[in-house]
Design an enzyme around this catalytic site. Structure first.
Site, PDB file in Angstrom:
ATOM      1  N   GLU A 197       0.838  -1.215   0.000  1.00 22.10           N
ATOM      2  CA  GLU A 197       0.000   0.000   0.000  1.00 22.10           C
ATOM      3  C   GLU A 197       0.872   1.265   0.000  1.00 22.10           C
ATOM      4  O   GLU A 197       0.832   2.087   0.922  1.00 22.10           O
ATOM      5  CB  GLU A 197      -0.974  -0.021   1.177  1.00 22.10           C
ATOM      6  CG  GLU A 197      -1.908  -1.220   1.064  1.00 22.10           C
ATOM      7  CD  GLU A 197      -3.126  -1.208   1.976  1.00 22.10           C
ATOM      8  OE1 GLU A 197      -3.203  -0.362   2.893  1.00 22.10           O
ATOM      9  OE2 GLU A 197      -4.021  -2.049   1.749  1.00 22.10           O
ATOM     10  N   GLU A 317      -4.731  -8.806  -0.615  1.00 26.14           N
ATOM     11  CA  GLU A 317      -5.522  -8.522   0.596  1.00 26.14           C
ATOM     12  C   GLU A 317      -6.966  -8.407   0.151  1.00 26.14           C
ATOM     13  O   GLU A 317      -7.293  -7.553  -0.679  1.00 26.14           O
ATOM     14  CB  GLU A 317      -5.083  -7.243   1.289  1.00 26.14           C
ATOM     15  CG  GLU A 317      -3.771  -7.396   2.031  1.00 26.14           C
ATOM     16  CD  GLU A 317      -3.394  -6.169   2.867  1.00 26.14           C
ATOM     17  OE1 GLU A 317      -4.303  -5.457   3.353  1.00 26.14           O
ATOM     18  OE2 GLU A 317      -2.181  -5.934   3.021  1.00 26.14           O
TER      19      GLU A 317
HETATM   20  O1  AHR Z   1      -5.121  -6.167   6.787  1.00 27.58           O
HETATM   21  C1  AHR Z   1      -5.020  -5.033   7.579  1.00 27.58           C
HETATM   22  C2  AHR Z   1      -4.349  -3.878   6.869  1.00 27.58           C
HETATM   23  O2  AHR Z   1      -5.151  -3.482   5.800  1.00 27.58           O
HETATM   24  C3  AHR Z   1      -3.013  -4.145   6.242  1.00 27.58           C
HETATM   25  O3  AHR Z   1      -1.957  -4.038   7.123  1.00 27.58           O
HETATM   26  C4  AHR Z   1      -2.928  -3.071   5.204  1.00 27.58           C
HETATM   27  O4  AHR Z   1      -2.137  -3.447   4.105  1.00 27.58           O
HETATM   28  C5  AHR Z   1      -4.369  -2.819   4.821  1.00 27.58           C
HETATM   29  O5  AHR Z   1      -4.673  -1.487   4.821  1.00 27.58           O
END
Ligand code: AHR
Length: 513
Positions: A197, A317
């Protein structure tokens, strides 16, 4: 209560309190003769971050814990994850990866420094689960490894040294340091994530800045593992465009996208994990379904630069994100997991499998105790969530060959939210059997689904069903499970078609032999 189903050629079904449940009728065809595309097992991947009790207490309790453990790993969690056939696991973050310095997590555990987890609640991090503990854990559960390296606040030299320490067979000083710390044989790093991110916690960069940084790091760590460039969130298409430059030949193998499903779409009031209204059942499923369009848009951008699809899109994710469980530390991202989450998980599996040619990696957030978890723990207690069972039922799709499916179905509609009521995926398994996954998203109506299998002869059908009494049925510690797979007997051959009678709000996986 009156609800309406809209679809050409489908009866309008009215459901009134006290009146027998209406039926959805849907039909489809599975092209069993198609060459098909291999479903990368890695789309069933997991993500475990140093966050709350995701690892500390959830996976790792230490060898001296009264909780039964294998060399410090919870035995109950290890056994459950082995059963799931986890193909790949990502660590140490997430946001935490871009603050992590690997030297804090090697060597004798009682000598490791105590650091602060600036990403998640400012709590002390005792670094008991470090490099050896992660790679040994992956070996124990039989998973490939995905290491997210720190490019937000680290250096290329630090990252390269970490990989050399882990995986070099040589007698370099770093490889010998690993041996001195108890591991002679190199571990395998299968995937390396270039940051995380970068538009936010990874350094608040523009796409152009991030791409330059990721290319620079890639140059120094491209020594074996597949590299995944940290990319967009949901509809940030510009990120994928920039990361695919120069045309299809950037120095990494995949580009990532992150997408979380919030019932309300509002980060300040995401919606409750349990006790939610039907409107949030509908909005959650519709928002999950929106990922399909995002994948198509990101894939189209990748297709322009890489028409041969050498590179892959990694949805590394994904999952639901609700308001924190009452009484929990909000920074620990604790939330209950219900039947709704199982339907979300299955919906994502279907989406990934429809795009198996480009989506060859995905990781749900997160494995234990965090966000849409497979497993919840509370001290010595453990519960397997509805999401766990969805992953368990879809295991035969790992490495299977996706078969094209067309479905005609009414929509499940509530207010402005709408999803196809029935969704179907199919694949030829590595054992030669055909597997069919079906979802009925309607929380009130059963579904009758007629599937043509393109001349495939009627044979034995077996299956499993996942459903629950309520939209928020779940599995609580020490109570009988509200959601778990049971044998499914609602499928039979008739008139040359496979007729499947599914309950409302359910997932079915069939095996045809
Ligand atoms: O999964 C939780 C968080 O969500 C992670 O650390 C981040 O990459 C995302 O914003």
């Amino acid at each position: 209560m009156k609800r309406m189903l809209f679809a050409a050629g489908t009866a309008i079904a009215l459901l009134s309190a006290g009146v027998a449940e209406a039926e959805i009728t849907a039909s489809g065809t599975i092209d069993t003769h198609a060459a098909g595309v291999r479903i990368a097992p890695e789309i069933y991947g997991q993500f475990s971050e140093e966050l709350g009790h995701g690892i500390d207490g959830g996976i790792w309790v230490g060898p001296n814990s009264p909780i039964p453990n294998v060399e410090g790993y919870r035995k109950d969690v290890l056994d459950a994850l082995k059963e799931l056939h986890v193909p790949v696991i990502r660590w140490p973050g997430g946001c935490y990866a871009d603050t992590y310095h690997w030297r804090n997590g090697i060597g004798p555990r009682d000598k490791r420094p105590v650091t602060i987890n600036y990403s998640w609640g400012g709590v002390e991090q005792h670094n008991q689960f470090g490099t050896a503990e992660f790679f040994n854990f992956a070996e124990l559960i039989g998973a490939k490894t995905y290491l997210s390296i720190n490019i937000g606040s680290g250096t290329p030299a630090e990252a390269r040294d970490w990989i050399e320490y882990i995986s070099s067979p040589s007698h370099s000083t770093l490889a010998d340091e690993r041996r001195a710390n108890g591991r002679d044989k190199p571990w395998t790093v299968d995937y390396v994530g270039l940051g995380n991110e970068m538009w936010g916690c990874g350094g608040n960069q523009t796409a152009e800045e991030a791409a330059a940084l990721e290319r620079r790091f890639a140059t120094f760590v491209h020594i074996g593992p597949k590299l995944i460039a940290a990319g967009a969130s949901d509809r940030q298409y510009h990120w994928t465009e920039v990361l695919m430059q120069p045309d299809g030949h950037p120095p990494y193998d995949g580009v990532s996208v992150h997408y979380y499903t919030l019932p309300t779409g509002n980060w300040d009031h995401k919606g409750s994990a349990i006790g939610f209204p039907e409107s949030e059942w509908a909005s959650t499923l519709a928002r999950t379904r929106a990922l399909e369009d995002m994948i198509e848009q990101h894939s189209a951008i990748m297709d322009k630069a890489d028409p041969q699809k050498k590179m892959f899109l990694a949805v590394d994710e994904w999952g639901t994100w609700y308001d924190p469980a009452p009484g929990s530390n909000p920074a620990f991202l604790v939330q209950e997991n219900t039947l709704r989450d199982a339907i979300v998980a299955a919906t994502n599996f279907h989406i990934f499998q429809r795009h198996a040619d480009r989506v060859r990696f995905a990781a749900i957030a997160q494995t234990v105790n965090v966000l849409q978890a497979m497993i919840e723990t509370d001290g010595p207690k453990m519960a397997l969530t509805p999401t766990y069972y969805a992953f368990l039922m879809y295991r035969p799709f790992q490495g299977a060959t996706a078969l094209p499916v067309t479905v005609t179905t009414p929509d499940y509609t509530l207010g402005t939210d709408k999803v196809p009521a029935v969704d179907v995926t199919a694949a030829r398994g590595t054992d030669g059997a055909i597997y069919v996954g079906l979802i009925n998203s309607d929380p009130h109506q059963n579904a009758d689904v007629a599937l043509g299998l393109d001349g495939t002869k009627a044979g034995a059908v077996s299956g499993q069903l996942l459903t629950g009494a309520a939209m928020d049925s779940r599995n609580d510690f020490g109570k009988p499970e509200g959601v778990h797979p049971v044998p499914f007997t609602g499928a039979r051959w008739s008139g040359g078609k496979l007729q499947v009678h599914m309950p409302s709000k359910s997932v079915v996986v069939l095996k045809l032999q």
